[in-house]
Design a protein around this motif. Structure first.
Motif, PDB file in Angstrom:
ATOM      1  N   ASN A   3       1.588  -1.646  -5.438  1.00 32.36           N
ATOM      2  CA  ASN A   3       1.421  -0.610  -4.438  1.00 32.36           C
ATOM      3  C   ASN A   3       0.500   0.476  -4.995  1.00 32.36           C
ATOM      4  O   ASN A   3      -0.256   0.206  -5.933  1.00 32.36           O
ATOM      5  CB  ASN A   3       2.789  -0.053  -4.019  1.00 32.36           C
ATOM      6  CG  ASN A   3       3.512  -0.989  -3.048  1.00 32.36           C
ATOM      7  OD1 ASN A   3       3.072  -1.203  -1.926  1.00 32.36           O
ATOM      8  ND2 ASN A   3       4.632  -1.559  -3.495  1.00 32.36           N
ATOM      9  N   LYS A   4       0.577   1.682  -4.431  1.00 37.29           N
ATOM     10  CA  LYS A   4      -0.298   2.766  -4.903  1.00 37.29           C
ATOM     11  C   LYS A   4       0.530   3.997  -5.243  1.00 37.29           C
ATOM     12  O   LYS A   4       0.102   5.136  -5.034  1.00 37.29           O
ATOM     13  CB  LYS A   4      -1.330   3.093  -3.820  1.00 37.29           C
ATOM     14  CG  LYS A   4      -2.296   1.935  -3.568  1.00 37.29           C
ATOM     15  CD  LYS A   4      -3.205   2.185  -2.387  1.00 37.29           C
ATOM     16  CE  LYS A   4      -4.111   0.981  -2.151  1.00 37.29           C
ATOM     17  NZ  LYS A   4      -4.905   1.122  -0.921  1.00 37.29           N
TER      18      LYS A   4
ATOM     19  N   THR B  37       2.320   4.660  -1.013  1.00 33.09           N
ATOM     20  CA  THR B  37       1.784   5.710  -1.888  1.00 33.09           C
ATOM     21  C   THR B  37       2.905   6.502  -2.541  1.00 33.09           C
ATOM     22  O   THR B  37       2.662   7.292  -3.442  1.00 33.09           O
ATOM     23  CB  THR B  37       0.872   6.678  -1.115  1.00 33.09           C
ATOM     24  OG1 THR B  37       1.601   7.173   0.012  1.00 33.09           O
ATOM     25  CG2 THR B  37      -0.387   5.973  -0.636  1.00 33.09           C
TER      26      THR B  37
ATOM     27  N   ASN C  22       0.750  -0.094 -10.162  1.00 35.08           N
ATOM     28  CA  ASN C  22       0.746   1.091  -9.320  1.00 35.08           C
ATOM     29  C   ASN C  22      -0.183   2.114  -9.968  1.00 35.08           C
ATOM     30  O   ASN C  22      -1.060   1.729 -10.737  1.00 35.08           O
ATOM     31  CB  ASN C  22       2.170   1.613  -9.140  1.00 35.08           C
ATOM     32  CG  ASN C  22       2.898   0.900  -7.996  1.00 35.08           C
ATOM     33  OD1 ASN C  22       2.704   1.188  -6.829  1.00 35.08           O
ATOM     34  ND2 ASN C  22       3.746  -0.074  -8.362  1.00 35.08           N
ATOM     35  N   LYS C  23       0.020   3.401  -9.668  1.00 33.97           N
ATOM     36  CA  LYS C  23      -0.877   4.428 -10.218  1.00 33.97           C
ATOM     37  C   LYS C  23      -0.093   5.499 -10.966  1.00 33.97           C
ATOM     38  O   LYS C  23      -0.460   6.676 -10.956  1.00 33.97           O
ATOM     39  CB  LYS C  23      -1.693   5.046  -9.084  1.00 33.97           C
ATOM     40  CG  LYS C  23      -2.616   4.022  -8.422  1.00 33.97           C
ATOM     41  CD  LYS C  23      -3.539   4.646  -7.406  1.00 33.97           C
ATOM     42  CE  LYS C  23      -4.592   3.636  -6.948  1.00 33.97           C
ATOM     43  NZ  LYS C  23      -5.574   4.236  -6.046  1.00 33.97           N
TER      44      LYS C  23
ATOM     45  N   GLY D  77       0.792  -1.227   0.000  1.00 35.92           N
ATOM     46  CA  GLY D  77       0.000   0.000   0.000  1.00 35.92           C
ATOM     47  C   GLY D  77       0.824   1.276   0.000  1.00 35.92           C
ATOM     48  O   GLY D  77       0.322   2.340   0.376  1.00 35.92           O
TER      49      GLY D  77
ATOM     50  N   GLU E  81       2.034   6.951  -7.137  1.00 36.06           N
ATOM     51  CA  GLU E  81       1.523   7.799  -8.226  1.00 36.06           C
ATOM     52  C   GLU E  81       2.645   8.504  -8.973  1.00 36.06           C
ATOM     53  O   GLU E  81       2.463   8.923 -10.113  1.00 36.06           O
ATOM     54  CB  GLU E  81       0.550   8.846  -7.657  1.00 36.06           C
ATOM     55  CG  GLU E  81      -0.729   8.214  -7.128  1.00 36.06           C
ATOM     56  CD  GLU E  81      -1.701   9.249  -6.571  1.00 36.06           C
ATOM     57  OE1 GLU E  81      -1.575  10.440  -6.911  1.00 36.06           O
ATOM     58  OE2 GLU E  81      -2.587   8.862  -5.794  1.00 36.06           O
TER      59      GLU E  81
ATOM     60  N   ASN F 222      -0.359   0.360 -15.122  1.00 35.78           N
ATOM     61  CA  ASN F 222      -0.341   1.724 -14.600  1.00 35.78           C
ATOM     62  C   ASN F 222      -1.253   2.596 -15.475  1.00 35.78           C
ATOM     63  O   ASN F 222      -2.133   2.066 -16.146  1.00 35.78           O
ATOM     64  CB  ASN F 222       1.099   2.248 -14.559  1.00 35.78           C
ATOM     65  CG  ASN F 222       1.855   1.725 -13.334  1.00 35.78           C
ATOM     66  OD1 ASN F 222       1.673   2.216 -12.224  1.00 35.78           O
ATOM     67  ND2 ASN F 222       2.704   0.715 -13.536  1.00 35.78           N
TER      68      ASN F 222
END
Length: 238
Positions: free
Chosen positions: A48-49, A27, A71-72, A25, A51, A94
């Protein structure tokens, strides 16, 4: 995730040259990692997250493998292109729409995973990469394959599950391209360059799930030549 856990991971990574922290998790890219910039060879931060990839990623001068699948990420920093030893880059799943302008400077790159992003074309930056073996651009929003693709040095190009309705005839000039995957696109048979069959290095062409029946492919001029390459390759690996 607590600082002590991260510290333990960092200590292990210092010994092994490998930092792996997946599915936690996160970020953001752990800034403490830059303490190991001079000895990390592998970083895996998949699932994960995250960005944003910070510019400090360019400091990992020995990095051979970087994975940030699922991920983002919406963009990549130009600094990523400083990683002269990077051989494997996995960025599947992504939200990337394009690659940095200097991406062609990743001269050691062999394997590139960009499946499941938001690319709309085959990035021209890939054409200067001489050691590229496998490029995965499946599950994007690519609608056509431009002339520049003829410069691509890859051995395998995966374009499955895009929206491709046009392919440049230049694709048959790719000097090392053996495997071309075009499954589940929007291709009419008339839009598939016949030179792929008659006059290319391609020995595996996967085109199921387009707007024509596979048996129609067998009626095209050059199909026999393609089958000769296909069979010869199969024997080699048998």
């Amino acid at each position: 995730m607590g600082n002590s856990a991260l510290k333990a991971h960092l200590e292990t990574a210092q010994k092994t040259g490998v930092f792996q922290l997946t599915g936690k998790g996160l970020t953001e890219f752990p800034e403490d990692l830059q303490k190991l910039a001079s000895n990390l060879r592998t970083i895996d931060l998949s699932n994960n997250k995250i960005e944003l990839l910070p510019p400090l990623v360019g400091k990992f001068s020995l990095l051979k493998s970087l994975a940030l699948n699922n991920n983002k990420l919406t963009a990549l920093p130009e600094e990523l292109c400083k990683l002269k030893k990077l051989e494997t880059l996995h960025l599947n799943g992504n939200h990337l729409r394009q690659l940095p302008a200097a991406f062609g400077q990743l001269l050691a790159l062999k394997t590139l995973g960009l499946s499941g992003n938001q690319l709309r074309t085959v990035p021209t930056q890939l054409c200067g990469l001489r050691h590229l073996d496998v490029v995965d651009l499946s599950k994007n929003q690519i609608q056509n394959v431009p002339d520049s693709v003829g410069e691509l040095q890859a051995i395998e190009l995966n374009l499955n599950q895009n929206q491709i309705s046009q392919i440049s005839v230049q694709i048959s000039h790719c000097p090392r391209l053996k495997v071309l995957r075009l499954e589940e696109n929007c291709l009419e048979l008339s839009m598939l360059p016949q030179s792929i069959l008659s006059d290319s290095q391609i020995s595996l062409l996967a085109v199921e799930g387009n707007l024509f029946e596979i048996k129609k492919l067998r009626e095209l001029e050059g199909y026999d030549k393609y089958m000769e390459r296909f069979t010869a390759t199969k024997k080699k690996f048998a």
